[in-house]
Design an enzyme around this catalytic site. Structure first.
Site, mmCIF file in Angstrom:
data_model
loop_
_atom_site.group_PDB
_atom_site.id
_atom_site.type_symbol
_atom_site.label_atom_id
_atom_site.label_comp_id
_atom_site.label_asym_id
_atom_site.label_seq_id
_atom_site.Cartn_x
_atom_site.Cartn_y
_atom_site.Cartn_z
ATOM 1 N N HIS A 29 16.575 44.055 -42.402
ATOM 2 C CA HIS A 29 17.958 43.905 -43.401
ATOM 3 C C HIS A 29 18.270 42.613 -43.884
ATOM 4 O O HIS A 29 17.331 41.625 -43.790
ATOM 5 C CB HIS A 29 19.275 44.346 -42.333
ATOM 6 C CG HIS A 29 19.229 43.441 -41.219
ATOM 7 N ND1 HIS A 29 19.444 41.961 -41.080
ATOM 8 C CD2 HIS A 29 19.025 43.784 -39.845
ATOM 9 C CE1 HIS A 29 19.717 41.718 -40.052
ATOM 10 N NE2 HIS A 29 19.257 42.433 -39.071
ATOM 11 N N HIS A 32 17.574 39.321 -42.006
ATOM 12 C CA HIS A 32 15.896 38.761 -42.229
ATOM 13 C C HIS A 32 15.677 38.044 -43.642
ATOM 14 O O HIS A 32 15.046 37.145 -43.838
ATOM 15 C CB HIS A 32 15.210 40.030 -41.749
ATOM 16 C CG HIS A 32 15.464 40.618 -40.478
ATOM 17 N ND1 HIS A 32 15.827 41.941 -40.573
ATOM 18 C CD2 HIS A 32 15.310 40.297 -39.416
ATOM 19 C CE1 HIS A 32 16.192 42.237 -39.377
ATOM 20 N NE2 HIS A 32 15.769 41.296 -38.605
ATOM 21 N N CYS A 138 17.624 40.495 -20.666
ATOM 22 C CA CYS A 138 18.022 41.353 -21.953
ATOM 23 C C CYS A 138 16.627 41.704 -22.742
ATOM 24 O O CYS A 138 15.845 40.861 -23.374
ATOM 25 C CB CYS A 138 18.852 40.478 -22.931
ATOM 26 S SG CYS A 138 19.118 41.265 -24.484
ATOM 27 N N CYS A 141 16.840 40.306 -26.377
ATOM 28 C CA CYS A 141 16.699 39.011 -26.715
ATOM 29 C C CYS A 141 15.169 38.654 -26.177
ATOM 30 O O CYS A 141 14.399 37.658 -26.552
ATOM 31 C CB CYS A 141 17.496 38.278 -25.915
ATOM 32 S SG CYS A 141 19.243 38.282 -26.683
ATOM 33 N N CYS A 163 24.758 41.425 -22.388
ATOM 34 C CA CYS A 163 24.087 40.215 -23.217
ATOM 35 C C CYS A 163 25.042 39.864 -24.259
ATOM 36 O O CYS A 163 25.744 40.732 -24.956
ATOM 37 C CB CYS A 163 22.855 40.611 -24.043
ATOM 38 S SG CYS A 163 22.452 39.557 -25.248
ATOM 39 N N HIS A 166 23.764 41.038 -28.016
ATOM 40 C CA HIS A 166 23.512 42.321 -28.284
ATOM 41 C C HIS A 166 24.771 43.406 -27.950
ATOM 42 O O HIS A 166 24.775 44.342 -28.107
ATOM 43 C CB HIS A 166 22.167 42.931 -27.797
ATOM 44 C CG HIS A 166 20.927 42.175 -28.539
ATOM 45 N ND1 HIS A 166 20.465 41.088 -28.074
ATOM 46 C CD2 HIS A 166 20.327 42.650 -29.623
ATOM 47 C CE1 HIS A 166 19.398 40.811 -28.772
ATOM 48 N NE2 HIS A 166 19.286 41.627 -29.901
ATOM 49 N N LYS A 318 27.972 39.906 -36.484
ATOM 50 C CA LYS A 318 26.626 39.552 -36.986
ATOM 51 C C LYS A 318 25.838 41.039 -37.583
ATOM 52 O O LYS A 318 25.971 41.851 -36.587
ATOM 53 C CB LYS A 318 25.453 38.845 -35.644
ATOM 54 C CG LYS A 318 24.330 38.756 -36.118
ATOM 55 C CD LYS A 318 23.224 38.455 -35.069
ATOM 56 C CE LYS A 318 21.808 38.217 -35.475
ATOM 57 N NZ LYS A 318 21.040 38.253 -34.191
ATOM 58 N N LYS A 321 21.000 46.019 -36.768
ATOM 59 C CA LYS A 321 20.598 47.497 -36.980
ATOM 60 C C LYS A 321 21.311 48.320 -35.650
ATOM 61 O O LYS A 321 21.644 49.443 -36.139
ATOM 62 C CB LYS A 321 19.201 47.553 -36.848
ATOM 63 C CG LYS A 321 18.389 47.300 -38.167
ATOM 64 C CD LYS A 321 18.551 48.129 -39.139
ATOM 65 C CE LYS A 321 17.578 47.943 -40.511
ATOM 66 N NZ LYS A 321 18.017 48.771 -41.582
#
Length: 546
Positions: A29, A32, A138, A141, A163, A166, A318, A321
């Protein structure tokens, strides 16, 4: 998807920059892409300095997260990685117009074999021992979490620990593992941060790392025996290497660490240590704590800078996806083009801080800054040279205060942009360059060449401009400013810069755009009289024309 190495400058000064290697659990996405574009702009700028540059990116293909994603899609992890790299991760480099020198995959033998040699060497040196570990893990991570880092779940996750990155429940794991004696390097790491404040940037990131290490380092669990998707531990193949210990080594294995090939070993010797590791702030600790400790243990030189940039935010969170907030780069480039994508994300967000993406802001900046500001400037100058001098750059007359002032703006743009690049601040570099765009537009507004053309002695009876006159001086000065801008913006908007270089007819007298040293870009008078200037396609068509 490496570019042609023969096209790279061969200067003695070298510059090695890496992006993180990206997980192949899903398609890329714009979060990145943001990192990749930043790396590409920085490395293109260093190439424009005529330095010897190496730009590495790639994919991280081991670990539990990738394994579970593959299982959920009914394929093996290797099949999943191959599919994602071929369909998404390599093509996005073309989408972004990234000019990387290498693309490393952690499943390639050149990586896995060298990683095993590295880990075996640490084991032989007594840096690794067997033990057991239990704690919250996690999978997203790929990291054990400290209890104090976890969040209390609500709603469907009521009663669970989450987490913080996430927002998903962690898993309690208990394993027999091998451990790296990372705690033994706490004092050396603190000394590193103190003696080399440039090692972790920006300052907020350095402060975070300092606080973390001062809080006490634990030894690091570096193997897993509950799944097999990873690089086998050479002395105990019932374990696979912890994915981060594997992944971090890509920066060294890709350029020849522990290679059998003499040429690759020479590349490592001439390229390492890395000048800049670009990372997202969520993976800062791995790069600023674990990675230098690994290198210290191996007796290898440390990278010069780990730079943690901020997150791209969508709706205040943040981009992710898993949270369905990921935006594919092509959703933007299909409308605005790769140049506008690169320009927007590199200028709109102060590098190192979080930044919110908005379609409205992108559209407004595209029209105001790229189409009206820069693109229209190039079109106006080319059109006036075509109309008044038949497309042939005239011989200028004597320069006045206005011309001297504009050249000073150009020189200041070069100096300030150079300094900003060295600070790893692409947004400030573009701001510095844009001062020349604005100044050139203002110069034309104030000098009014369309009125000067009507003054006695400025045109012949046939209406052609007179060589050496005031009109010629104005248009040549504007063309020189555009030549400067083509060089300075080539790292940011390479397609438009190349189009401008072609429109200015600059290649025949001066050579390829990439061969122009950025340091001398502001020296006016480089385009000789008679250079053919043409008004080509608009560099940035207005959106209603796209």
């Amino acid at each position: 998807m490496a570019h042609d190495e023969t096209a790279a400058p061969t200067g003695t000064q070298s510059f090695y920059l890496t992006t993180p290697i990206y997980y192949v659990n899903d398609a890329p996405h714009i979060g990145h892409a943001y990192t990749t574009v930043a790396g590409d702009v920085l490395t293109r700028w260093h190439r424009q300095r005529q330095e010897r540059v190496w730009f590495l990116t790639g994919t991280d293909e081991h670990g539990q997260k990738v394994m579970r994603t593959a299982e959920a899609n009914g394929v093996t992890p290797q099949e999943w990685a191959d599919r994602l790299v071929e369909s998404s991760w390599e093509p996005v480099l073309e989408t972004l117009d990234a000019r990387n020198d290498d693309f490393i995959r952690t499943t390639q033998p050149r990586h896995t074999e060298r990683v095993q040699r590295f880990i075996q060497d640490l084991h032989d040196k007594g840096e690794i021992y067997a033990g057991s570990y239990e704690g919250p893990y996690c999978v997203g991570c790929e990291e054990y979490k400290l209890p104090g880092e976890l969040l209390d779940g609500t709603g469907e996750y009521e009663g669970l620990k989450l987490c913080p990155i996430h927002s998903r429940p962690v898993e309690m794991l208990s394993e027999q593992n091998y451990f790296f004696k990372m705690s033994a390097y706490a004092d050396r790491l603190l000394a590193l941060y103190e003696e080399h404040p440039e090692f972790v940037q920006p300052a907020s990131a350095r402060n975070e790392v300092l606080a973390f290490v001062k809080g006490g380092l634990q030894d690091l669990s570096i193997s897993r025996n509950t799944f097999d998707w990873g690089i086998p531990i050479p002395w105990d193949t019932s374990h696979v290497l912890y994915v981060w210990f594997d992944a971090l080594l890509n920066y060294a294995t890709a350029i020849g660490l522990d290679s059998d090939d003499e040429a690759e070993r020479e590349r490592f010797a001439s390229t390492w240590p890395a000048d800049v590791h670009l990372v997202g702030k969520d993976i800062l600790r791995f790069h600023a704590v674990i990675w230098p400790a690994m290198l210290m243990a191996a007796g290898l030189p440390l990278p010069k800078t780990v730079f943690a940039h901020g997150w791209l935010l969508v709706g205040g969170e943040k981009m992710s996806k898993s949270k369905l907030t990921g935006i594919a780069p092509t959703q933007i480039t299909d409308v605005f083009g790769s140049d506008a994508f690169r320009y927007y994300f590199m200028r709109a967000i102060p590098f190192g801080q979080d930044g919110s993406f908005s379609w409205e802001d992108l559209s407004a900046r595209y029209n105001a800054e790229l189409a009206n500001g820069f693109g229209n400037l190039a079109s106006r100058v080319a059109a006036m040279i075509s109309k008044n001098f038949g497309g042939s750059l005239p011989r200028p007359g004597s320069s006045g205060d206005a011309e001297t002032a504009l050249q000073q703006v150009a020189a200041k743009a070069v100096a300030e942009a150079e300094a900003a690049i060295d600070r790893i601040s692409p947004n400030e570099a573009i701001n510095a360059v844009w001062a020349l765009v604005d100044a050139t537009n203002l110069y034309l507004t104030e000098q009014e060449p369309w009125k000067v053309a009507k003054l006695p002695g400025e045109t012949t009876e046939s209406g052609a401009g007179v060589e050496g006159g005031r009109l010629a001086t104005i248009l040549v000065t504007a063309a020189e400013a555009l030549r400067t801008l083509a060089v300075l913006l080539n790292p940011v908007v390479p397609k438009a810069a190349e189009g401008l270089w072609t429109a200015l007819g600059a290649e025949e007298p001066l050579g390829p755009l990439g061969a122009q040293p950025v340091q001398t870009a502001a020296e006016f008078g480089q385009l000789p009289a008679g250079t053919r200037v043409t008004k080509g396609a608009s560099l940035f068509p207005r959106l209603d024309e796209v």
